[in-house]
Design a protein around this motif. Sequence first.
Motif, PDB file in Angstrom:
ATOM      1  N   GLN A 238      17.377 -33.375  64.900  1.00 50.71           N
ATOM      2  CA  GLN A 238      18.454 -33.371  63.896  1.00 50.71           C
ATOM      3  C   GLN A 238      18.494 -34.709  63.154  1.00 50.71           C
ATOM      4  OE1 GLN A 238      22.377 -33.075  65.516  1.00 50.71           O
ATOM      5  NE2 GLN A 238      23.376 -33.272  63.534  1.00 50.71           N
TER       6      GLN A 238
ATOM      7  N   PHE B  76      15.648 -29.844  61.044  1.00 51.18           N
ATOM      8  CA  PHE B  76      16.795 -29.012  61.425  1.00 51.18           C
ATOM      9  C   PHE B  76      16.389 -27.691  62.073  1.00 51.18           C
ATOM     10  CE2 PHE B  76      18.510 -31.483  57.699  1.00 51.18           C
ATOM     11  CZ  PHE B  76      19.228 -32.377  58.476  1.00 51.18           C
TER      12      PHE B  76
ATOM     13  N   VAL C 224      24.438 -29.654  63.701  1.00 50.93           N
ATOM     14  CA  VAL C 224      23.249 -29.279  62.928  1.00 50.93           C
ATOM     15  C   VAL C 224      23.648 -28.323  61.799  1.00 50.93           C
ATOM     16  CG1 VAL C 224      20.913 -28.344  63.009  1.00 50.93           C
ATOM     17  CG2 VAL C 224      21.845 -29.503  65.019  1.00 50.93           C
TER      18      VAL C 224
ATOM     19  N   ASP D 295      25.063 -30.223  59.027  1.00 47.01           N
ATOM     20  CA  ASP D 295      24.033 -30.933  58.262  1.00 47.01           C
ATOM     21  C   ASP D 295      23.322 -30.033  57.259  1.00 47.01           C
ATOM     22  OD1 ASP D 295      24.390 -33.504  59.110  1.00 47.01           O
ATOM     23  OD2 ASP D 295      22.804 -33.470  60.625  1.00 47.01           O
ATOM     24  N   ILE D 296      23.200 -28.734  57.576  1.00 44.04           N
ATOM     25  CA  ILE D 296      22.515 -27.831  56.635  1.00 44.04           C
ATOM     26  C   ILE D 296      23.512 -27.111  55.721  1.00 44.04           C
ATOM     27  CG2 ILE D 296      20.514 -27.531  58.152  1.00 44.04           C
ATOM     28  CD1 ILE D 296      21.590 -24.803  58.954  1.00 44.04           C
TER      29      ILE D 296
ATOM     30  N   LYS E 133      20.158 -32.785  53.647  1.00 45.42           N
ATOM     31  CA  LYS E 133      21.433 -32.810  54.358  1.00 45.42           C
ATOM     32  C   LYS E 133      22.578 -32.477  53.410  1.00 45.42           C
ATOM     33  CE  LYS E 133      22.447 -35.876  57.485  1.00 45.42           C
ATOM     34  NZ  LYS E 133      22.641 -37.141  58.237  1.00 45.42           N
TER      35      LYS E 133
END
Length: 316
Positions: free
Chosen positions: A92, A97, A130, A133-134, A305
């Motif tokens: 990560q 990812f 995670v 983050d996406i 990100k």
Amino acid sequence: LAALGNIALIYNIRGEYDKSLEIYKEVITTAEDIYNLRSQGQTYGNIGIIHKNMKNYKEAEKNYTKQLKIANKIDDKHLQTTAYSGFAVIHQQIGNFDKALEYHNKNIKIKKKMNDKHGLASTYCNLSLVLFDIGEIDDAKDHLNKGLELFKEMGINRAIEIGNFEMSKFLHFEDDYISGINILNSAIKYFKEMDDTIYLLRSLIQLGILQRLNKQLKESVKTLNEALQIANKINHDIFIKTINIEVAICDIKKSQHLLEKYIEESNDLNSKAYINFNIYQYTDNKDAQSSAYRDYDTLYKKHKKFEYKYYLKKLK
């Protein structure tokens, strides 16, 4: 071994990583002498966590790999999933990812079979980071709440307040500053009571940011100065620099020259973009806007990100 491990854990929580590593190395030596493989595996994982916290990802990966090798040798599912979790966090942090999601989802299957509620809760919480983050914010919040519900059932207060800290970051990027502030006040009270220095610092900094964004500048400066006293006490250079930047942003008309100096001296593209973003937000400086957009665009193209995409939208 258990007593030494507990002492090392206390140093880790306080952010005194060198002392913690020194004790963990002593634990490894003793565990090798008595051929206690499980203790060796646990300790390699703990050493991996410290290196991960210090952003020494190669060293962290080496120690998680040692942990996994021992886990496979003695067929220990708990050690195995701990290593998988470590690998997931490393992937990560470096932007892999898909690989991070793969490890977390693998862990969820194993933890469910083991009926390991604590491990399952931890994995849900880690997976949520995670997903954030996406850019899957709703899914991230759902998974974090799943983890928090399990921790509440078990009465594990530290994990609950760490989860609340992470939720405050999700709320930050939804521009829901008041909810984030309310959650953090509870977490900060707990971290003070438990002398949990690192999470106290992280929470105070996040609170100061949310207070500033909510136009509570006096409260923000007070919060950040409290954090600065703690960071100076433990001589934590990264926190000290981060806090000084946030304090300067609160009084940007007087401190813009300091922020521009930080930009000149920094090799961190993310830090430069963040400072320029705030200079633009508070002064409408078009050069800062252009620089921030360029740097966030570079970061987003490389790492994909959600955080970088969020700032790009605000800079248009």
